[in-house]
Scaffold this motif. Sequence first.
Motif, short mmCIF file in Angstrom:
data_model
loop_
_atom_site.label_atom_id
_atom_site.label_comp_id
_atom_site.label_asym_id
_atom_site.label_seq_id
_atom_site.Cartn_x
_atom_site.Cartn_y
_atom_site.Cartn_z
N GLY A 1 1.06 -1.21 0.16
CA GLY A 1 0.02 -0.04 -0.16
C GLY A 1 0.78 1.35 0.00
O GLY A 1 0.25 2.28 0.40
N ARG A 2 2.09 1.19 -0.51
CA ARG A 2 3.01 2.28 -0.27
C ARG A 2 2.87 3.05 -1.75
O ARG A 2 3.09 2.30 -2.86
N THR A 3 2.95 4.34 -1.64
CA THR A 3 3.11 4.91 -3.01
C THR A 3 4.53 5.31 -3.14
O THR A 3 5.13 5.68 -2.06
N VAL A 4 5.24 5.29 -4.22
CA VAL A 4 6.65 5.30 -4.34
C VAL A 4 7.16 6.95 -5.03
O VAL A 4 6.45 7.10 -6.22
N ARG A 5 7.66 7.45 -4.16
CA ARG A 5 7.84 8.83 -5.01
C ARG A 5 9.20 8.82 -5.62
O ARG A 5 9.47 9.27 -6.65
N GLY A 6 10.26 7.70 -5.09
CA GLY A 6 11.50 7.86 -5.51
C GLY A 6 11.58 6.56 -6.41
O GLY A 6 10.68 6.13 -7.22
N ARG A 7 12.78 5.89 -6.42
CA ARG A 7 13.09 4.75 -7.34
C ARG A 7 13.74 3.66 -6.33
O ARG A 7 14.54 4.05 -5.56
N SER A 8 13.41 2.45 -6.61
CA SER A 8 14.47 1.56 -5.94
C SER A 8 15.24 1.22 -7.02
O SER A 8 15.13 0.58 -8.02
N ALA A 9 16.69 0.91 -6.50
CA ALA A 9 17.65 0.17 -7.34
C ALA A 9 17.36 -1.29 -7.82
O ALA A 9 17.55 -1.72 -8.61
N ALA A 10 16.77 -1.67 -6.76
CA ALA A 10 16.43 -3.06 -6.76
C ALA A 10 15.48 -3.20 -8.24
O ALA A 10 15.14 -4.42 -8.75
N ALA A 11 14.74 -2.24 -8.70
CA ALA A 11 13.75 -2.47 -9.63
C ALA A 11 14.59 -2.21 -11.01
O ALA A 11 13.95 -2.13 -11.99
N VAL A 12 15.86 -1.77 -11.02
CA VAL A 12 16.57 -1.71 -12.09
C VAL A 12 17.27 -3.05 -12.72
O VAL A 12 17.98 -3.50 -11.83
N THR A 13 17.04 -3.28 -13.69
CA THR A 13 17.61 -4.61 -14.20
C THR A 13 19.37 -4.50 -14.52
O THR A 13 19.53 -3.26 -14.60
N ASP A 14 19.86 -5.52 -14.76
CA ASP A 14 21.25 -5.39 -15.18
C ASP A 14 21.56 -4.51 -16.33
O ASP A 14 22.26 -3.68 -16.70
N ALA A 15 20.61 -5.13 -17.38
CA ALA A 15 20.68 -4.46 -18.67
C ALA A 15 20.28 -2.93 -18.53
O ALA A 15 21.21 -1.99 -19.35
N GLU A 16 19.35 -2.54 -17.89
CA GLU A 16 18.90 -1.15 -17.66
C GLU A 16 20.02 -0.36 -17.01
O GLU A 16 20.42 0.80 -17.45
N ALA B 1 30.36 4.15 -4.77
CA ALA B 1 31.25 3.07 -4.73
C ALA B 1 30.86 1.87 -4.07
O ALA B 1 30.09 1.94 -3.05
N CYS B 2 30.96 0.71 -4.57
CA CYS B 2 30.78 -0.37 -3.88
C CYS B 2 32.07 -1.29 -3.98
O CYS B 2 33.00 -0.95 -4.46
N PRO B 3 31.78 -2.68 -3.63
CA PRO B 3 32.97 -3.45 -3.77
C PRO B 3 33.63 -3.56 -5.17
O PRO B 3 34.58 -3.41 -5.30
N VAL B 4 32.69 -4.15 -5.98
CA VAL B 4 33.30 -4.31 -7.49
C VAL B 4 32.44 -3.28 -8.67
O VAL B 4 32.89 -3.55 -9.68
N GLY B 5 31.73 -2.61 -8.33
CA GLY B 5 30.98 -1.69 -9.28
C GLY B 5 29.87 -1.99 -9.76
O GLY B 5 29.25 -1.51 -10.92
N GLU B 6 29.24 -3.24 -9.24
CA GLU B 6 28.19 -3.81 -9.78
C GLU B 6 26.76 -3.02 -9.06
O GLU B 6 25.78 -2.76 -9.88
N LYS B 7 26.76 -3.09 -7.95
CA LYS B 7 25.71 -2.44 -6.90
C LYS B 7 25.50 -0.89 -7.54
O LYS B 7 24.61 -0.34 -7.64
N SER B 8 26.87 -0.19 -7.50
CA SER B 8 26.74 1.10 -7.48
C SER B 8 26.47 1.79 -8.86
O SER B 8 25.51 2.67 -9.12
N LEU B 9 26.32 0.66 -10.00
CA LEU B 9 25.84 0.96 -11.25
C LEU B 9 24.22 0.77 -11.14
O LEU B 9 23.66 1.75 -11.90
N ARG B 10 23.71 -0.11 -10.42
CA ARG B 10 22.20 0.16 -10.22
C ARG B 10 21.73 1.45 -9.63
O ARG B 10 20.72 2.05 -9.99
#
Length: 445
Positions: free
Chosen positions: A318-333, A403-412
């Motif tokens: 039941g939450r409206t989302v004002r921002g974005r979640s990185a979890a919703a970003v795919t690797d390709a995106e 910055a994250c450990p190897v640059g994967e999370k920070s990309l999202r």
Amino acid sequence: MRYDSITEAIGNTPLVRIDPAVHGLRNIDLYAKLEMLNPFGSVKDRPAWHMARPHLEDATDSGGTVVELSSGNTAKALALLAGMHGVRFKSVTNRMRVPEIKELLLLIGAEIEELPGRSECLDPTDTDDPLTHFHRALSDPGSTYLHTDQYFNPRNVESHVGSTGPEIVKDLDGRAPDWFIACVGTAGSSTGVAKVLREHDSRVHVLGLVAHKSDFIPGIRTIDEVQQVGLFDPATYDTIESVTSDEAIDGMITLIRRCGLLSGPTGGAAYQGAVRQLRFADDELEGTGQRGTAVFIVCDRAESYLSYVRQRRPELLGRTVRGRSAAAVTDAEARAEAQVIGVDEARRWSAEGDPRPLVVDLRSPHAYAALHIEGSVNIVDEVFDDLLRGGLPFSKRTPVLLACPVGEKSLRYAAALTRMGHPDVRSLVGGIVAWRDAGAPLVRE
Ligand SMILES: Cc1ncc(COP(=O)(O)O)c(C=O)c1O
């Protein structure tokens, strides 16, 4: 039903048929084995008790501590069992990613030791994974740790050979199902049940489910991670498929809202993976007059995963989302949308930029304390994700280097911030590991 001990209530869980109107299979009866109805809440009650029993007898006399590498259900069951026997329990784990489970473990009385993962461990004189150190400490002479060792202990598999498998056969009137579907964590339940079913009927088809590469479904492994599990034998499975966290949540919602089953994400993953696979078999059975039977495991319950669902699918709560979640970003995106920056350029930017970027380090506090870029702030990635869902946490005038450990999370996260309209956010290519390897300065807290 009267028991002398709660441990007698472990096992004998119900096998419940899923309404065909829900799954849509016309020629296959699909059953859920409700492991979440075990007294401590999951499929892991069985191996926890079977593995701990011999240790607990010793530990009560010697004052030792039962210890396990688990951040979830095994730890929960072991902590409760240890408490009942007046023994301490310690859970050693990489960073605990589901806060409700961590709090529940603390409530039960577990000690928790969180270790940084290998990619976060930056001390160049230390080439071992922290878990290797831990294993070494366990085998030190004089150690008082009693290690249940769920990833290698044959008693994990045995517990299911002795109970879960036979229960399924008994509830199907002495027959094995045609298909058995289970998520793979330590591989204990799938290996043990598959063994029993095959002894009854060698034609049973076993489907093992793992989390999609670089996705996270709490309690199970990805196809790469599963190779490190001592009990995992690819020959156990006729097929191994992956499931995304989105599919797991979809399956969980179907089980909860349509079937009255308060399943957690891996039960949802098993349901979704089962139906996806069984559709083909269902078509083949059409018109033959034959019926098939399939069983999948519902490992645990939903309540511990509310923050997991909130992070990925806030609208379900039941939450409206004002921002974005990185979890919703795919690797390709993420690859297509994020701006990146290499170490040399990032060094110049952070030293001479006008304005200079805010450097956000997304690693664990442990890793940050060990070594970090001078002047950076530490916001652990889950917390950062929470911030983003509330809206842009920085002014658009402040450039940001992630910055994250190897640059994967920070990309999202860079892609998520860009989608939110931030004009200048960049992800450090190769992360803190690349920064260190290039000889760029890092400071220790
Ligand atoms: C929630 C959940 N689902 C599934 C599994 C997989 O079970 P197994 O370890 O028997 O492979 C686990 C194991 O910890 C779990 O915690």
